[in-house]
Scaffold this motif. Sequence first.
Motif, PDB file in Angstrom:
ATOM      1  N   GLY A  48       5.142  -7.098   3.668  1.00 41.54           N
ATOM      2  CA  GLY A  48       4.741  -7.994   2.586  1.00 41.54           C
ATOM      3  C   GLY A  48       5.925  -8.391   1.733  1.00 41.54           C
ATOM      4  N   GLU A 105       2.188   0.634   5.708  1.00 40.22           N
ATOM      5  CA  GLU A 105       2.016  -0.517   6.623  1.00 40.22           C
ATOM      6  C   GLU A 105       3.314  -0.826   7.356  1.00 40.22           C
ATOM      7  OE1 GLU A 105       0.467  -0.031   3.216  1.00 40.22           O
ATOM      8  OE2 GLU A 105       2.005  -1.566   2.970  1.00 40.22           O
ATOM      9  N   VAL A 107      -5.327  -4.920   7.880  1.00 42.81           N
ATOM     10  CA  VAL A 107      -4.596  -3.703   8.251  1.00 42.81           C
ATOM     11  C   VAL A 107      -5.556  -2.521   8.184  1.00 42.81           C
ATOM     12  CG1 VAL A 107      -2.679  -2.183   7.644  1.00 42.81           C
ATOM     13  CG2 VAL A 107      -2.441  -4.635   7.340  1.00 42.81           C
ATOM     14  N   ASN A 108      -6.337  -2.527   7.111  1.00 44.56           N
ATOM     15  CA  ASN A 108      -7.264  -1.438   6.870  1.00 44.56           C
ATOM     16  C   ASN A 108      -8.327  -1.337   7.966  1.00 44.56           C
ATOM     17  OD1 ASN A 108      -8.176   0.622   5.147  1.00 44.56           O
ATOM     18  ND2 ASN A 108      -9.876  -0.708   4.555  1.00 44.56           N
ATOM     19  N   ALA A 161       0.153 -11.575   1.176  1.00 44.62           N
ATOM     20  CA  ALA A 161       0.047 -10.191   1.645  1.00 44.62           C
ATOM     21  C   ALA A 161      -1.218  -9.455   1.170  1.00 44.62           C
ATOM     22  CB  ALA A 161       1.297  -9.425   1.256  1.00 44.62           C
ATOM     23  N   PRO A 162      -1.614  -9.572  -0.126  1.00 47.19           N
ATOM     24  CA  PRO A 162      -2.784  -8.786  -0.544  1.00 47.19           C
ATOM     25  C   PRO A 162      -4.026  -9.104   0.291  1.00 47.19           C
ATOM     26  CG  PRO A 162      -1.700  -9.754  -2.439  1.00 47.19           C
ATOM     27  CD  PRO A 162      -1.027 -10.327  -1.236  1.00 47.19           C
ATOM     28  N   TYR A 168      -4.249  -7.043   3.649  1.00 48.77           N
ATOM     29  CA  TYR A 168      -4.459  -5.590   3.674  1.00 48.77           C
ATOM     30  C   TYR A 168      -5.813  -5.242   4.276  1.00 48.77           C
ATOM     31  CZ  TYR A 168      -0.224  -4.208   1.355  1.00 48.77           C
ATOM     32  OH  TYR A 168       1.085  -3.962   1.082  1.00 48.77           O
ATOM     33  N   LEU A 196       2.247  -4.318   8.568  1.00 48.02           N
ATOM     34  CA  LEU A 196       2.391  -5.519   7.745  1.00 48.02           C
ATOM     35  C   LEU A 196       3.657  -5.405   6.901  1.00 48.02           C
ATOM     36  CD1 LEU A 196       1.036  -8.139   6.507  1.00 48.02           C
ATOM     37  CD2 LEU A 196       0.053  -6.630   4.813  1.00 48.02           C
ATOM     38  N   SER A 229      -2.788  -9.393  -6.910  1.00 50.78           N
ATOM     39  CA  SER A 229      -2.423 -10.633  -6.237  1.00 50.78           C
ATOM     40  C   SER A 229      -1.444 -11.426  -7.105  1.00 50.78           C
ATOM     41  CB  SER A 229      -3.704 -11.417  -5.988  1.00 50.78           C
ATOM     42  OG  SER A 229      -3.430 -12.605  -5.367  1.00 50.78           O
ATOM     43  N   TYR A 260       1.929  -9.920  -6.814  1.00 50.64           N
ATOM     44  CA  TYR A 260       2.562 -10.286  -5.552  1.00 50.64           C
ATOM     45  C   TYR A 260       3.099 -11.718  -5.613  1.00 50.64           C
ATOM     46  CZ  TYR A 260       1.875  -6.514  -2.213  1.00 50.64           C
ATOM     47  OH  TYR A 260       1.995  -5.355  -1.495  1.00 50.64           O
ATOM     48  N   SER A 262       6.535   1.986   2.687  1.00 53.06           N
ATOM     49  CA  SER A 262       5.071   1.995   2.564  1.00 53.06           C
ATOM     50  C   SER A 262       4.425   2.181   3.943  1.00 53.06           C
ATOM     51  CB  SER A 262       4.577   0.721   1.877  1.00 53.06           C
ATOM     52  OG  SER A 262       5.339  -0.372   2.263  1.00 53.06           O
ATOM     53  N   THR A 280      -7.991  -6.621  -8.199  1.00 47.52           N
ATOM     54  CA  THR A 280      -7.436  -7.293  -7.015  1.00 47.52           C
ATOM     55  C   THR A 280      -6.650  -8.527  -7.434  1.00 47.52           C
ATOM     56  OG1 THR A 280      -9.491  -6.665  -5.953  1.00 47.52           O
ATOM     57  CG2 THR A 280      -8.039  -8.121  -4.714  1.00 47.52           C
TER      58      THR A 280
END
Lengths: 233, 414, 339
Positions: free
Chosen positions: C282, C94, C272-273, C265-266, C269, C280, A205, A208, C92, A201
């Motif tokens: 991102g 989302e 969203v999930n 954004a991460p 999720y 979303l 991240s 991103y 994607s 994760t």
Amino acid sequence: MEHIAVWVAAFLTLGIVSFLYKDNPWYKLSESIFVGISAGYWFVVLFWDNVHGKFWTGVFPPEEYDAAGNVITKDPDWMLWIGALLGILMLARLVPKFGWISRWPLAFIVGSTAGLYLINYFSSNMMRQVQGTIMPLFGMWQTDPATGEVMFQAFSTYDVVGNLVILIGTFTGLVYFFFSKEHRGVFGATAKVGIFFLMITFGASFGYTVMSRMSLLIGRVDFLFGTWLGLIK
Amino acid sequence: MRRRHSRHILLFHLFLFCLFLVTSSAIHAQSETPADTAAVDTAKVQIEPPTSVVVTDHKYDDADALELTWVPSVNDRVPGGKVVGYTVFRSINEREFEPLQELLPGSNFYLDESLYRDTLYSYYVMAYSRNDSARSVATEPVSPQREWLHVDRAWLFVIALLISISVFYFISAAKKGEDLFIRKIAGLEAVDEAIGRATEMGRPILYIPGILDMDDVQTLAAITILGHVSRTVADYDIHVRMPVSRSLVMTAARETIKASYQTAGRPDAYNDDMVQYVTDEQFGYVAAVDGIMVREKPATVFLLGAFFAESLILAETGNSINAIQIAGTARPAQLPFFIAACDFTLIGEELFAASAYLSGEPKQLGSLKGQDVGKFVAMVVIIIGVVAVTLGQAFDVAFMQEIFDALTYVFSTQ
Amino acid sequence: MSERAKEILVVGLILILSIIVYLGKVGGWIGALAFSPAVSIVVIILIFLALVWMLVRTLRGQLLDRRIVFLFVALAVVLPFFMSITQEIKISPEVQQLYDALESLPPGSKVLVSFDYDPPSAPELQPMAESFLRYCLLNDLKVIIMGLWPQGPQQADLALQAALADPRVQQKNLEYGVDYVNLGFQAGNEFVIQRMGANIESMFPRDYTGSAYRDLPLVRNVKNFSNIDYAFNLSAGYPGTQEWVQVAVDRYGLWMGAGNTAVQAPMMYAYVNAGQLEGLLGGMNGAAEFELLTGLPGKGTKYMLSQSFAHMVVIAFVIIGNAAFLTSGRKKQPLGQGK
């Protein structure tokens, strides 16, 4: 005027970017301007928005007129004085002898914020997330839109793997952050899987963030070569 | 970053709960009524009006909605009946009735939202055929009511209560001196080692408690851990440097370090300059800390607390001077940078666990244990729920599906 | 020549060159640059070869100056702006979800857009804002704008101007206060959202231009979130999407999607999930995908090539950096968990 604005913006942008070469007076000048302006801007925004916009107009409401031109009278909101009083108490910090008084408004803020957060986090980040994690892994009964028949439809491999990743990731992550048991044996192994998920994760991240920072750079490049020099379409 | 400014703003908002009383509202007709469009055919299609129009308060809201129910016109009780639609009419504060909403044939319910407290509303429902209409009796004027409790969210309350009770239980257990077990946290063992390294090298230790104020729980954890670090520091006689960005943090940190030196029996070795206030401005603070790192080359750097965009800048500078770095924050977005650039990272809740572990303070220990109860509940529910719904769906087992439905109901917060 | 003199010389040269190019732009005798596809490919190959050479150098133990890294990242960002090659963009789930949600809204639906960012995050979020507003205005969705960040409504104003400049939008003769409205900024973070759940007017008695809330036909009958059909939050931090989800979605059942900076954004999720967010976007990638779906190409699409190039160069430097790490054997004393 427009020419001056675009040159000032370009001058400051290049000044900040020049730090990549090394620390220099151009950078220091640009940074000081940035810090000074942002501090001043915030002061003005907070003053006009809170002290004037909320408190002053709340306690001494300005006259308003309806469509027919009649005066609409609004009652002053006396409750705002309590907020003002707490705000003034905050300033007690300036006098060391009475500094302790400033703890009262602080306690008020901490208490009310904690109360609000408790429910927000508990409901959104715990309850709803637990609910979101409970899902069928391999397939479910669905109505076929073509025939109207209700039948069992297996998920695609992609979805099954995705569901398993979410389930295992959430569960092992929780195990990792469970502090009442030593990480040994099966429990320890599960926690290891948890940290493995966490690291992936963090990697995502990080990626991103690179994307985010690049976007900011791209925005500035577009400004320098497009808006300023006109070399980009 | 915004958080820093928000403190000043919050006060004013807390009092806005008693603010507005808006008494007028003009709801406009949505569009033409069906009657206007169907006046071509001359043969009247007569219909009966809807009956038993009842208006009731919508439960668990802030007095913004009323529910309207009625029995459809007798001509609308068979499919393909004469009724082509209904229109709900509403009057506000006993003024004229105005059309509010058109509905399809067969409708018997309408939820009127966005109403105001202390305002009277009454309704009637008109049924339309192709070229005729029939209106019901108007309801008595009523006002929407607000409820103090949202009974539908009872489960949220129950589970929150369960966890809160366990927190209180463990706090009182810790106060009675019961030994509450907390697992070893990897980064903590490194703390003493890192201090030892600074002693060997004869270089200072740099301690950064994040950039938020004392009202942030991460800063509190950082100050608690500082208590442990400074006790060791006092024993070994190492120089500690602590630039801070908040005046309150400065005061708290000075008190903490002073107490540690007194415990170590060397009060005269302490001086206030160990903790130095720099500036509240985020990047001004970062620039100053970077300068200190580069000039004084500390052997060990602690980065514990709430960090924002400065995390990578600080950790990278610390890395470039080859310091041993121990970091910890509960801000997920900043963790990747600490993990990449520091030797040890206390991830998320580990920061609080470390603080509880080192201080042994009943309140911190108790909260940590209480939260473990919450995590345990979550783990059990997830496993039971997933097994139930997976098997329930795959083999069409009814009671498994019921378990799933029950869990979904309990954990939904809507 | 001393180091200082060299630096002044370089800065002077850049300044002179900039003045010439700027005068050329103003005078109209220097236009936009564009490489032909062949030149673009040659440039790409040259950059690739340079990176391979750096990797070889690193494997031989010669470490790079960090400024070389900066230079290459800069080249990777700047050069694609002049290249005439296009990049395939994949949608994607989302983003598709957000688009589907918007498509499901009937004309006349009220869409609340909260601008919770300021100029530093504009390069990422402004393209989203522009294409989102353009889509709404073209599809007869009524837009209600607000901001929890002081500069949000100004960013909204810029995005609105960009959207209204579209000739197809102009043809619709949209009217302020009827088709779109900017309610302005309100301080108070999540407390503002909380109050809006009961009464929006209490938080925004006047709009951005100073008109009273009840004088605006679009919002006159909008009391709280129950009158909003869909909400979209553009967020760069706190307060932002997390607060919107916690208060507006989970307490008041607002149906909403979000556009976030890539840093955030991460973390979104999970929402969203769990179905708390309907769609979303991102980072810039999300903006580009949305532009592709809506058929309204904008800045997101324009910036994508630079973005992809920059990413490839960063990946190359991650490899080079790891090579340097492995060959130099520079490791700190092991302390356990570590890196």
